[in-house]
Design a protein around this motif. Structure first.
Motif, PDB file in Angstrom:
ATOM      1  N   LEU A  74      42.045  33.512  39.798  1.00  0.00           N
ATOM      2  CA  LEU A  74      41.677  33.673  38.401  1.00  0.00           C
ATOM      3  C   LEU A  74      40.993  32.144  37.893  1.00  0.00           C
ATOM      4  N   ASP A  75      41.808  30.969  38.471  1.00  0.00           N
ATOM      5  CA  ASP A  75      41.520  29.551  37.966  1.00  0.00           C
ATOM      6  C   ASP A  75      39.991  29.394  38.509  1.00  0.00           C
ATOM      7  N   TYR A  76      39.563  29.766  39.537  1.00  0.00           N
ATOM      8  CA  TYR A  76      38.062  30.019  40.031  1.00  0.00           C
ATOM      9  C   TYR A  76      37.290  30.769  39.467  1.00  0.00           C
ATOM     10  N   ASN A  77      37.628  31.621  38.541  1.00  0.00           N
ATOM     11  CA  ASN A  77      36.896  32.664  37.693  1.00  0.00           C
ATOM     12  C   ASN A  77      36.476  33.680  38.606  1.00  0.00           C
ATOM     13  N   LEU A  78      36.998  34.028  39.825  1.00  0.00           N
ATOM     14  CA  LEU A  78      36.508  35.288  40.796  1.00  0.00           C
ATOM     15  C   LEU A  78      37.275  36.422  40.138  1.00  0.00           C
ATOM     16  N   ILE A  79      37.982  36.468  39.199  1.00  0.00           N
ATOM     17  CA  ILE A  79      38.468  37.451  38.611  1.00  0.00           C
ATOM     18  C   ILE A  79      38.673  37.248  37.270  1.00  0.00           C
ATOM     19  N   LYS A  80      39.341  38.116  36.309  1.00  0.00           N
ATOM     20  CA  LYS A  80      39.266  37.708  34.937  1.00  0.00           C
ATOM     21  C   LYS A  80      41.082  37.972  34.447  1.00  0.00           C
ATOM     22  N   LEU A  81      41.281  37.213  33.438  1.00  0.00           N
ATOM     23  CA  LEU A  81      42.696  37.253  33.007  1.00  0.00           C
ATOM     24  C   LEU A  81      43.017  38.714  32.809  1.00  0.00           C
ATOM     25  N   ASP A  82      42.177  39.409  31.958  1.00  0.00           N
ATOM     26  CA  ASP A  82      42.446  40.719  31.740  1.00  0.00           C
ATOM     27  C   ASP A  82      42.950  41.519  32.751  1.00  0.00           C
ATOM     28  N   GLN A  83      42.254  41.365  34.083  1.00  0.00           N
ATOM     29  CA  GLN A  83      42.548  42.220  35.416  1.00  0.00           C
ATOM     30  C   GLN A  83      43.944  41.808  35.836  1.00  0.00           C
ATOM     31  N   VAL A  84      44.275  40.639  36.026  1.00  0.00           N
ATOM     32  CA  VAL A  84      45.605  40.352  36.214  1.00  0.00           C
ATOM     33  C   VAL A  84      46.578  40.770  35.139  1.00  0.00           C
ATOM     34  N   MET A  85      46.399  40.697  34.146  1.00  0.00           N
ATOM     35  CA  MET A  85      47.519  41.141  33.079  1.00  0.00           C
ATOM     36  C   MET A  85      47.626  42.680  33.268  1.00  0.00           C
ATOM     37  N   GLU A  86      46.419  43.296  33.481  1.00  0.00           N
ATOM     38  CA  GLU A  86      46.626  44.733  33.743  1.00  0.00           C
ATOM     39  C   GLU A  86      47.438  45.126  34.956  1.00  0.00           C
ATOM     40  N   LEU A  87      47.159  44.468  36.091  1.00  0.00           N
ATOM     41  CA  LEU A  87      48.088  44.310  37.037  1.00  0.00           C
ATOM     42  C   LEU A  87      49.513  44.432  36.954  1.00  0.00           C
ATOM     43  N   ILE A  88      49.852  43.312  35.964  1.00  0.00           N
ATOM     44  CA  ILE A  88      51.365  42.668  35.801  1.00  0.00           C
ATOM     45  C   ILE A  88      51.656  44.061  34.926  1.00  0.00           C
ATOM     46  N   SER A  89      50.826  44.661  34.128  1.00  0.00           N
ATOM     47  CA  SER A  89      51.499  45.796  33.112  1.00  0.00           C
ATOM     48  C   SER A  89      51.646  47.113  33.838  1.00  0.00           C
ATOM     49  N   ILE A  90      50.951  47.420  35.007  1.00  0.00           N
ATOM     50  CA  ILE A  90      51.319  48.504  35.856  1.00  0.00           C
ATOM     51  C   ILE A  90      52.184  48.631  36.836  1.00  0.00           C
ATOM     52  N   ARG A  91      52.969  47.330  37.000  1.00  0.00           N
ATOM     53  CA  ARG A  91      53.829  47.356  38.032  1.00  0.00           C
ATOM     54  C   ARG A  91      55.166  48.098  37.570  1.00  0.00           C
ATOM     55  N   PRO A  92      55.405  49.233  38.476  1.00  0.00           N
ATOM     56  CA  PRO A  92      56.413  50.042  38.324  1.00  0.00           C
ATOM     57  C   PRO A  92      57.798  49.235  38.315  1.00  0.00           C
ATOM     58  N   PRO A  93      58.689  49.675  37.581  1.00  0.00           N
ATOM     59  CA  PRO A  93      59.670  48.934  37.090  1.00  0.00           C
ATOM     60  C   PRO A  93      60.658  48.497  38.454  1.00  0.00           C
ATOM     61  N   HIS A  94      60.836  49.349  39.542  1.00  0.00           N
ATOM     62  CA  HIS A  94      61.402  49.136  40.700  1.00  0.00           C
ATOM     63  C   HIS A  94      60.735  47.973  41.555  1.00  0.00           C
ATOM     64  N   VAL A  95      59.443  47.594  41.282  1.00  0.00           N
ATOM     65  CA  VAL A  95      58.722  46.974  42.230  1.00  0.00           C
ATOM     66  C   VAL A  95      58.932  45.313  42.001  1.00  0.00           C
ATOM     67  N   GLU A  96      59.030  44.485  42.769  1.00  0.00           N
ATOM     68  CA  GLU A  96      59.028  43.107  42.709  1.00  0.00           C
ATOM     69  C   GLU A  96      57.527  42.660  42.870  1.00  0.00           C
ATOM     70  N   LEU A  97      57.097  41.954  42.114  1.00  0.00           N
ATOM     71  CA  LEU A  97      55.645  41.572  42.301  1.00  0.00           C
ATOM     72  C   LEU A  97      55.780  39.947  41.934  1.00  0.00           C
ATOM     73  N   VAL A  98      54.889  39.360  43.113  1.00  0.00           N
ATOM     74  CA  VAL A  98      54.940  37.911  43.481  1.00  0.00           C
ATOM     75  C   VAL A  98      53.361  37.441  43.089  1.00  0.00           C
ATOM     76  N   LEU A  99      53.390  36.465  42.366  1.00  0.00           N
ATOM     77  CA  LEU A  99      52.029  35.961  42.160  1.00  0.00           C
ATOM     78  C   LEU A  99      51.821  34.391  42.619  1.00  0.00           C
ATOM     79  N   THR A 100      51.319  33.879  43.798  1.00  0.00           N
ATOM     80  CA  THR A 100      51.224  32.779  44.231  1.00  0.00           C
ATOM     81  C   THR A 100      49.999  32.053  44.061  1.00  0.00           C
ATOM     82  N   GLY A 101      49.945  30.616  43.973  1.00  0.00           N
ATOM     83  CA  GLY A 101      48.695  29.924  43.612  1.00  0.00           C
ATOM     84  C   GLY A 101      48.980  28.850  42.806  1.00  0.00           C
TER      85      GLY A 101
END
Ligand code: ATP
Ligand code: MG
Length: 177
Positions: A114-141
């Motif tokens: 995201l910092d390198y503009n290979l992907i967009k903030l909206d795309q990351v926020m969308e992934l965050i929003s579709i995380r099922p409640p039981h899933v642990e999601l880890v974002l590194t970097g």
């Protein structure tokens, strides 16, 4: 799969060493309990990382998929291939999260993509929003976006105090890769 346990959004960021390996430690812990783990790596395509070999050889419950080239990305001028690979990583992450088949999903170096503009903030926020409640999601970097930090339940910033790189020690097998 256990649908009752609450999953969290975790972020490992900062300029010190230990973000990717912290997520791998978590993966080791999770697989021990029979949890299914998916690590999607952005901006990495080199296959000589020990964790790829370990997962392949010894961890049937853990999958690592790479969505990057072997070469470093030029922050000022990323290639269309760098962008294309990162976009494929986003698509894969969306499918993995919406499929709900994994307990722990690690999006390695997504903060950097995201910092390198290979992907967009909206795309990351969308992934965050579709995380099922039981899933642990880890974002590194490093350089995690402030909106991502705001959305997270757990944020760990690993700060550089010392690193042998600055004494001229090159990346070592089994330690840095
Ligand atoms: P690791 O993969 O070892 O957990 P990391 O994920 O925290 O490290 P990255 O920012 O992804 O670190 O850095 C990529 C590579 O650079 C890794 O091989 C890492 O070990 C190494 N590294 C991490 N921090 C530094 C630093 N401050 N100076 C030099 N090299 C570093
Ligand atoms: Mg890393």
């Amino acid at each position: 799969m256990d649908q009752i346990r609450r999953g969290c959004l975790q972020v490992y960021t900062g300029n010190g060493k230990g973000k990717t390996t912290a997520s791998l430690g978590l993966a080791m812990r999770a697989t021990g309990h029979g949890h299914k783990v998916m690590m999607i790596q952005f901006m990495k395509g080199w296959t000589n990382y020990g964790e790829l070999i370990t997962a392949e050889k010894y961890l049937p419950n853990m999958t690592i998929e790479q969505f990057g080239l072997e070469t470093f990305v030029d922050k000022e001028n990323p290639s269309s291939e760098d962008i294309g690979m990162a976009q494929k990583g986003i698509d894969r992450a969306r499918a993995v999260l919406s499929g709900g088949g994994y307990h722990l999903v690690i999006l390695d170096e997504i903060n950097v993509a995201l910092d390198y503009n290979l992907i967009k903030l909206d795309q990351v926020m969308e992934l965050i929003s579709i995380r099922p409640p039981h899933v642990e999601l880890v974002l590194t970097g490093r350089n995690a976006h402030e909106k991502v930090i705001e959305a997270a339940d757990l944020v760990t910033e690993i700060n550089l105090v010392k690193h042998p790189f600055y004494q001229g020690v090159e990346a070592r097998e089994g330690i840095e890769f």
